[in-house]
Design an enzyme around this catalytic site. Structure first.
Site, PDB file in Angstrom:
ATOM      1  CB  SER A 563      -0.957  -0.032   1.190  1.00 16.03           C
ATOM      2  OG  SER A 563      -1.989   0.906   1.038  1.00 16.03           O
ATOM      3  CG  ASP A 647      -6.402  -2.908  -3.880  1.00 20.65           C
ATOM      4  OD1 ASP A 647      -7.187  -2.153  -3.278  1.00 20.65           O
ATOM      5  OD2 ASP A 647      -5.197  -3.001  -3.599  1.00 20.65           O
TER       6      ASP A 647
END
Length: 720
Positions: A563, A647
Site C-alpha cells: 500500500s 483492489d
C-alpha cells in the site's frame, strides 16, 4: 571410517550445490507487449505523457486480456523456481496449528474466533457464559459463504442485549460490503440485507437498529470510480434499506470523504465524526434521550484527531492530539463541549497514548520506541498501577464492557507467537489463558532494536530479527520491510510467513520510519507532503546500516512494503536501484499524479498532497512518483509486483502501469514481473490458501534471484 565417509558425503553435497549455482540455467521470460496511447495531461504548463492510461479501465476486455497475459508470464517463471513447492509445503505445515482468539461476551454467550489450521477463514464459536469452553459450538462459519473462501467476514456488531447480530461481508476482497442481520438465538437471517456499504462500522442504538456509513453507488466501475461524499444512515430493524434515514452527510456543498456514527455504551449519545482526509476530524454530539435534539458541535475544524472514548452521564472523556501531539485524555460536559472548556484528565507524556476502557477503568497503552507499556487509571484520573506485561512486545485487547471483572489481552513480538492472557481488572494480575501449539521455537531466534542515523541526522529505530548465531558476513538473505505513512505504527508482531523466512537463515528488519505514528504527530508530519522524501531517506539509511554492519549486502537484500509501503518500495528502487537485489512492491500507490482521482484516494491528501494543489506540489510528487521515474538504460532490481484485481482502495492500475514501465525500460536480465491475484482486494479477508501461495511465490522469487538454487536450510544441513 564412518566419520570419514560422512565428511566425504557432506563435501560432495556442498560441491554439488555450488556446481548447480555455477551452471544454473536462467529462466527465460517472454514479456507480453503492452500497447501505448497518446494520452497527455497538462499540469501547470508541463505536459505529462501517460502511455498506459488505458490500463485504468479495470473492467475492459483489453485490460482483462493484459492481466491474463501477464499472469501467464509470471506464473510460468514462478513455477520454474526449483524450490517453490518446498516453500509452499513448509508454509502449509507451519500454518497448520489451531489458532484461537480472545473470548468476548455478548448477551448470554461467550464468543471466540477459531481456525483449525488451514481453514481459509476464521470460524466464530460460542458457549453459554459460565459453562466450559469445551462445550462451544459453531455460531458462524464464513468458510460456508463460498467454497474458495473469497467471500470473507468483515465486522461484527451485536445489539445491546446480544440477541441480534449485524455482520458485514466482502466479496472478492472489495471494500464494498453487504450487511446481514441475524437472530443470534436461532441463527436465522432476518430483515433486509443492506447493500453498497463502504468504510463503515455498525453501531447499535439499544436493540432497535444501527448506524452505518456509505457512499452513493458511483457511476462506472465501482472498483475505481471516485467516492467523495460519505453519509451516515440509520437502519431500523424490520424496515427496508430504502427507508433508512440519512442522519448526516446529505449536503452537497459540504462533502466529507469519511464519516462515522457511533452510539455511547449507555445509549445516551450519538457521535458523528466527519473527515476530509485520513488525518483530522470534526466532531458532533446528539442527545438521543431528548426527542428532536440537534447536533452540538464539539469541534468544528479538522486540525486534530479527537474522539469520545467514554461518558459518565453528561461528562465526556475525549482522546485528542489537539495541542498534544502524543495524545491525551480530557473531560468536558456535553452541554458545552468545545475545546476551550476541556480539562486534562490523563495529560500528554513523551510517549504516544492509545487508551481503552474496561471494567470501570481506563487503560493507557503507551508506545515506547514501538514497544507497549500499559498503565491502569480509575475514573478520577488516579494511577492505579503499571500493568506487568509478559515481556517486550505488542499488546492488544485491553478493553471490555463496564460491568466486566476480567479482560483478555494478546501479547506478541517478532519471535513470540500470539499468546492470550486473562487479566483480573481489580487485582491487576495476568494468567496465561492460551498458548498456540506451533512448530516454532522462539528460543532459537533473537530480536534486537538498534538506532541508526538517517540522511538529515534523525535517529530512527529498527528491530532486526533472525536465528541466533548468524554470521555477520554480508551474505544473509534479508528482507527490509517498511511503511512510513498515515500515522501507522509498526509494532513487533509474530508472522508465520516471516518465521519460515527466518528458518531459511533469513533476516527480517523493520525500521520505524517517519510518516508513521511511533512518536506522535510530529513524527507523522515529518514524513508527509513536501517532507515525504524523509521517509525514503530513512528507508535507504536502514538498508545502508544493514549493509555497513555486515548483516547483508546489496546482493542479498530485498525491500518490501504494501500500500503506502508499496510506494516506499517503488520510490526507493527508482532512486537507488543499486541498493538492493530484489524489490517487492505490494498493492502500491505508484502513480502519484493521479492517485487522488480513484475511489477515496483524494482522502490521502494529508499525507501526499495532490498534483492539482500547486506547481510546487506537482513538481515534488513528479520527482518521486514511481511510475514517472522509471528510466531507460537502468539496471533495476529483480521486481515482483503484487496486486489484486478487486483492489478498490489502491486500484490495481497503479501496479499495472508501473509493471508496464519497468518491462519497457529495464536493462539487463533482472526480471520485472507482476502477480495479479484474481478475486482479491487490498489484503483484508484474503483466504489462507491464497496467502500461503503468494508467500511461497514471493520467497521463492526472492531467494532464486539472490542466487539460490536450493533452499538455504539444505545448504546448512549439508554443512552440519
Amino acid at each position: 571410517m564412518k566419520k570419514t565417509a560422512l565428511c566425504l558425503l557432506t563435501f560432495l553435497l556442498i560441491m554439488s550445490c555450488k556446481e548447480e549455482q555455477k551452471t544454473r540455467k536462467e529462466i527465460t521470460i517472454d514479456y507480453p507487449k503492452t500497447e501505448t496511447v497518446d494520452t497527455v495531461t497538462n499540469y501547470f504548463g508541463t505536459e505529462i505523457k501517460d502511455p498506459y492510461r488505458w490500463l485504468e479501465e479495470d473492467r475492459s476486455a483489453e485490460t482483462e486480456a493484459w492481466v491474463k497475459a501477464q499472469n501467464k508470464t509470471t506464473f510460468g517463471y514462478l513455477e520454474a523456481i526449483p524450490f517453490r513447492e518446498e516453500l509452499k509445503a513448509r508454509l502449509e505445515k507451519l500454518w497448520n496449528y489451531e489458532k484461537i482468539g480472545a473470548p468476548f461476551k455478548e448477551g448470554d454467550y461467550t464468543y471466540f474466533y477459531k481456525n483449525n489450521g488451514l481453514q481459509n477463514q476464521y470460524v466464530i464459536y460460542r458457549y453459554k457464559t459460565g459453562e466450559a469452553p469445551e462445550t462451544a459450538t459453531i455460531f458462524l462459519d464464513p468458510n460456508t459463504f463460498k467454497e474458495d473462501g473469497t467471500i470473507s467476514l468483515g465486522g461484527l456488531s451485536f445489539s445491546k442485549d446480544g440477541k441480534t447480530l449485524a455482520y458485514s461481508i466482502s466479496e472478492g476482497g472489495s471494500d464494498w460490503r453487504k450487511i446481514l442481520i441475524m437472530n443470534a438465538e436461532t441463527k436465522a437471517i432476518i430483515g433486509d440485507t443492506i447493500i453498497d456499504v463502504k468504510f463503515s462500522g455498525m453501531s447499535w442504538y439499544k436493540n432497535e437498529g444501527f448506524y452505518y456509513s456509505s457512499y452513493d453507488k458511483p457511476k462506472g466501475s465501482e472498483l475505481s470510480a471516485k467516492t467523495d461524499q460519505h453519509k451516515v444512515y440509520y437502519h431500523k430493524l424490520g424496515t427496508s434499506q430504502k427507508d433508512d434515514d440519512i442522519i448526516y452527510g446529505n449536503t452537497p456543498e459540504e462533502k466529507h470523504r469519511y464519516i462515522s456514527g457511533s452510539v455511547t455504551e449507555d445509549n445516551r449519545y450519538l457521535l458523528i465524526s466527519p473527515r476530509s482526509s485520513t488525518s483530522g476530524n470534526k466532531l458532533y454530539i446528539k442527545d438521543l434521550t431528548q426527542p428532536n435534539s440537534k447536533f452540538i458541535e464539539i469541534m468544528g475544524d479538522t486540525d486534530s484527531n479527537t474522539y469520545v472514548i467514554e461518558n459518565v452521564g453528561t461528562t465526556l472523556y475525549l482522546v485528542t492530539n489537539r495541542e498534544a501531539p502524543n495524545q491525551k485524555i480530557v473531560t468536558v460536559d456535553a452541554s458545552n463541549p468545545t475545546p476551550d472548556q476541556w480539562k486534562d484528565f490523563i495529560p500528554e507524556t513523551e510517549n504516544v497514548l492509545s487508551p481503552s476502557t474496561a471494567g470501570g477503568y481506563f487503560f493507557a497503552e503507551y508506545m515506547v520506541d514501538a514497544v507497549s507499556k500499559v498503565m491502569q487509571y480509575d475514573y478520577t484520573g488516579k494511577l492505579v498501577r503499571d500493568v506487568e506485561l509478559p515481556g517486550l512486545g505488542s499488546v492488544g485487547g485491553f478493553s471490555a464492557k463496564k460491568e466486566e471483572k476480567e479482560l483478555y489481552y494478546s501479547f506478541t513480538n517478532y519471535v513470540t507467537p500470539g499468546n492470550i492472557y486473562n487479566y483480573d481488572i481489580e487485582k491487576g494480575t495476568s494468567e496465561l489463558y492460551r498458548k498456540p501449539a506451533i512448530d516454532f521455537n522462539p528460543e532459537d531466534y533473537e530480536s534486537n532494536q538498534v538506532f541508526y542515523t538517517s540522511k538529515d541526522g534523525t535517529k530512527v529505530p529498527m528491530i532486526i530479527t533472525h536465528k541466533k548465531g548468524i554470521v555477520l558476513n554480508g551474505q544473509n538473505p534479508t528482507i527490509l520491510y517498511g511503511y512510513g505513512g498515515f500515522n501507522v505504527s509498526l509494532t513487533p508482531g509474530f508472522s508465520i510467513t516471516n518465521a519460515v523466512w527466518m528458518e531459511q537463515g533469513g533476516i527480517y528488519a523493520v525500521p520505524n520510519l517517519r510518516g508513521g505514528g511511533e512518536y506522535g504527530r510530529a513524527w507523522h508530519d515529518a514524513g508527509t507532503q513536501l517532507k515525504k522524501q524523509n521517509v525514503f531517506d530513512d528507508f535507504i539509511a536502514a538498508a545502508e546500516y544493514l549493509i555497513d554492519k555486515k548483516y547483508t549486502s546489496s546482493a542479498y537484500l530485498a525491500i518490501s512494503g504494501g500500500s503506502n509501503g508499496g510506494l516506499l518500495v517503488g520510490a526507493t528502487m527508482t532512486q537507488r536501484p543499486d541498493l538492493m537485489k530484489v524489490a517487492l512492491p505490494a498493492v502500491g500507490v505508484l502513480d502519484m499524479l493521479r492517485y487522488h482521482t480513484f475511489t477515496a484516494g483524494a482522502g490521502w491528501a494529508y499525507d501526499y498532497g495532490t498534483a492539482e494543489d500547486s506547481k510546487e506540489m506537482f513538481d515534488y510528487l513528479k520527482g518521486y512518483s514511481p511510475v514517472h521515474n522509471v528510466k531507460a538504460g537502468v539496471h533495476y532490481p529483480a521486481t515482483l509486483i503484487t496486486t489484486g484485481d478487486h483492489d478498490d482502495r489502491v486500484v490495481p492500475a497503479h501496479s499495472f502501469k508501473f509493471a508496464a514501465e519497468l518491462q519497457s525500460k529495464q536493462t539487463g536480465n533482472n526480471p520485472t514481473l507482476i502477480r495479479i491475484e484474481t478475486d482479491a482486494g487490498h489484503g483484508a479477508g484474503t483466504p489462507v490458501s491464497k496467502t500461503i501461495e503468494q508467500a511461497a511465490d514471493i520467497f521463492g522469487f526472492t531467494l532464486y534471484n539472490m542466487g539460490f538454487d536450493v533452499l538455504p536450510t539444505k545448504i546448512e544441513t549439508f554443512k552440519d
